[in-house]
Every structure is written in C-alpha cells, then in structure tokens.
Design a protein around this motif. Structure first.
Motif, mmCIF file in Angstrom:
data_model
loop_
_atom_site.group_PDB
_atom_site.id
_atom_site.type_symbol
_atom_site.label_atom_id
_atom_site.label_comp_id
_atom_site.label_asym_id
_atom_site.label_seq_id
_atom_site.Cartn_x
_atom_site.Cartn_y
_atom_site.Cartn_z
ATOM 1 N N PRO A 29 10.559 -42.802 -5.223
ATOM 2 C CA PRO A 29 11.903 -43.794 -5.126
ATOM 3 C C PRO A 29 12.671 -43.583 -4.024
ATOM 4 O O PRO A 29 12.282 -42.687 -3.031
ATOM 5 C CB PRO A 29 12.654 -42.967 -6.356
ATOM 6 N N ALA A 30 13.843 -44.370 -3.680
ATOM 7 C CA ALA A 30 14.916 -44.371 -2.665
ATOM 8 C C ALA A 30 14.038 -44.262 -1.429
ATOM 9 O O ALA A 30 13.075 -44.852 -1.093
ATOM 10 C CB ALA A 30 15.614 -43.037 -2.767
ATOM 11 N N ARG A 41 19.933 -48.947 -4.884
ATOM 12 C CA ARG A 41 20.223 -47.584 -5.734
ATOM 13 C C ARG A 41 21.519 -47.081 -5.168
ATOM 14 O O ARG A 41 22.299 -47.440 -4.145
ATOM 15 C CB ARG A 41 19.159 -46.509 -5.297
ATOM 16 N N CYS A 49 17.624 -39.072 -10.273
ATOM 17 C CA CYS A 49 16.451 -40.090 -10.556
ATOM 18 C C CYS A 49 15.456 -39.699 -11.402
ATOM 19 O O CYS A 49 15.166 -38.537 -11.491
ATOM 20 C CB CYS A 49 15.606 -40.571 -9.187
ATOM 21 N N SER A 116 10.571 -46.831 -8.706
ATOM 22 C CA SER A 116 11.093 -47.580 -7.867
ATOM 23 C C SER A 116 11.608 -48.799 -8.301
ATOM 24 O O SER A 116 11.827 -49.200 -9.454
ATOM 25 C CB SER A 116 9.689 -47.583 -6.800
ATOM 26 N N ASP A 117 11.988 -49.707 -7.171
ATOM 27 C CA ASP A 117 12.771 -51.007 -7.905
ATOM 28 C C ASP A 117 12.307 -52.036 -6.692
ATOM 29 O O ASP A 117 13.401 -52.877 -6.170
ATOM 30 C CB ASP A 117 14.145 -50.899 -7.960
ATOM 31 N N LYS A 145 17.751 -52.561 -10.679
ATOM 32 C CA LYS A 145 19.290 -52.903 -10.369
ATOM 33 C C LYS A 145 19.494 -53.972 -9.465
ATOM 34 O O LYS A 145 20.555 -54.306 -8.920
ATOM 35 C CB LYS A 145 19.678 -51.534 -9.578
HETATM 36 S S1 SF4 Z 1 16.790 -47.146 -8.248
HETATM 37 FE FE1 SF4 Z 1 15.859 -46.306 -9.999
HETATM 38 S S2 SF4 Z 1 13.927 -45.489 -9.288
HETATM 39 FE FE2 SF4 Z 1 15.397 -45.990 -7.569
HETATM 40 S S3 SF4 Z 1 16.726 -43.997 -7.211
HETATM 41 FE FE3 SF4 Z 1 17.669 -45.247 -8.598
HETATM 42 S S4 SF4 Z 1 17.149 -44.594 -10.554
HETATM 43 FE FE4 SF4 Z 1 15.788 -43.737 -9.144
#
Ligand code: SF4
Length: 233
Positions: A29-30, A41, A49, A116-117, A145
């Motif tokens: 992630p990130a 994020r 996360c 991930s996103d 998000k």
């Molecule tokens: S958007 Fe979701 S996957 Fe990415 S850092 Fe935030 S919680 Fe983690």
C-alpha cells in the motif's frame, strides 16, 4: 500455485460457507514500494493500514519487514516496471483460480485491491480489454477511497466506498450515488452490519453503512480513521 493471488485471509475463507471462494491480490500500500498505489489515502489510514493485519504484521524482534511485506513490494514493483507481463500473469492466475474454485464446487470471486487502491479499469490486459472485460462472467469487488471511478459499465465489478479520517464529504457523495460505505470502528455499534462476517460486499444491499473492527495497527489509531466509541486517547 498462484503467482500473484492468494486465498489465505481468514475473512475471505468465511465466504466459502456461502459458496464463494475469494482470491485476493495484495500489493504494497501507499508508497512502500517506491510507487504510489493509494491515491486518496489519508494520514490515518496510511498509518493504520490493513497491510499490518494478520501475518502481514508479524515481525521478528528488531525487524520492520517480513516475507509477506517483501512479496507485496516485489509484486508492486513488477506491476509498475513490467505492466504488460504483470497483467498477463494476473489473467493467467484468474484462469487457474476459476478452475481451482470450480473443482471445490465454489464460485470464484476476485478482489484486486487487497492492500492497495488502484483503478483497475484503466489497465489494459490485451487489445484494449481490461481485466473486467477479459472475464465478464466473473465477479470482482474492491473497497475504494477514490470517488467517481468510471466503472458503471462493468456490471461484474462492485465497489464499496471506504471512510477514513478527513473524507467525510466524499462519504456523503458516495452514499448519494448509491454506494455502500464501510467505516472502521473500535467496536461496531449495534444496528450497523458487520463487514467482518464475510468479504462478499457485492451481496450487500446498495447504499448502506457497514462496520469493520479495527485490526493490526488500526487498534492503536487515534487519528480519526478508526471511529472510537468505547475509548478515547
Ligand atoms: S487506502 Fe487502503 S490500502 Fe491504501 S494505505 Fe489506506 S487503508 Fe491502506
């Protein structure tokens, strides 16, 4: 057996009772890999996360990484550095997963943003087809998000909006658009359906609020990402 996908998440396995087998892609992630995979994020969600939930958050004393984290970073770098091959491997994994699930008498479903996103609708697999178009009879789902993703033309892709610290106006807009929204709580209040029961969000009614219980580092989050009903800092 699978190069990119896994089924190891306990919540994923709860779906088997309903006849579904979820396959999940965990990337880093990130910007942990050096490349951003979560464009919306927040400070709180980054620190808390889900990447640190379960085995992904178990580190040997004195270490701040483990095999799982290294594998997620490796896969993410593969995605960014060799996109065409990555997408073909992903499609091949999905084909294998379909056969794997069918042998078990289960319906295969796929969540590509485990940690991930990314907007998977934008990435071509072959000749202008994205992964949802490559497998039109297969159900995909994710949490996001990122508001306003152009996915309405893919009936086999379901998105649930994800509340975090500071994205309340996006949450309101997502609900207005008929999306369901999931929020993370220290304790899920009575009357809020739990998104921990299964991961099968595409079975939910439209436009509802769901709760997830804080896991991993999120248990210690006081940024506003986790809604605290029991205790405050
Ligand atoms: S958007 Fe979701 S996957 Fe990415 S850092 Fe935030 S919680 Fe983690």
């Amino acid at each position: 057996m699978f190069k990119l996908l896994s089924t190891a998440n306990p919540k994923i396995q709860k779906g088997t009772k309903l006849g579904y087998l979820s396959f999940i892609l965990h990337l880093a992630p990130a910007d942990l890999s050096g490349k951003e995979t979560c464009p919306k994020r927040t400070v709180g969600c980054t620190a808390a996360c889900l990447n640190t939930a379960g085995r992904g958050g178990m580190f040997k004393r004195g270490e701040n990484t483990n095999m799982i984290q290294k594998a997620r970073i490796r896969k993410t770098q593969y995605f960014f550095n060799n996109r065409a091959e990555f997408m073909v491997d992903l499609a091949n994994d999905i084909k294998k997963a379909i056969k794997f699930a069918e042998r078990k008498g289960l319906t295969p479903v796929f969540r590509l943003n485990g940690t991930s996103d990314l907007s998977w609708e934008k990435y071509t697999v072959v000749e202008g087809f994205n992964i949802f178009e490559m497998f039109p009879n297969v159900q995909f789902y994710d949490y996001t998000k990122v508001l306003g993703r152009k996915v309405s033309q893919y009936p086999n892709y379901h998105l649930t909006f994800s509340k975090a610290d500071g994205n309340d106006s996006d949450v309101a807009e997502a609900l207005m658009q008929g999306m369901s929204v999931v929020a993370v709580y220290d304790a899920i209040p009575a009357g809020v359906p739990s998104a921990d029961e299964t991961d099968l969000r595409f079975l939910d009614p439209k436009g509802i609020m769901l709760g997830l219980k804080a896991k991993g580092r999120a248990k210690k989050d006081y940024s506003g990402f986790v809604i605290r009903l029991k205790e405050t800092a």
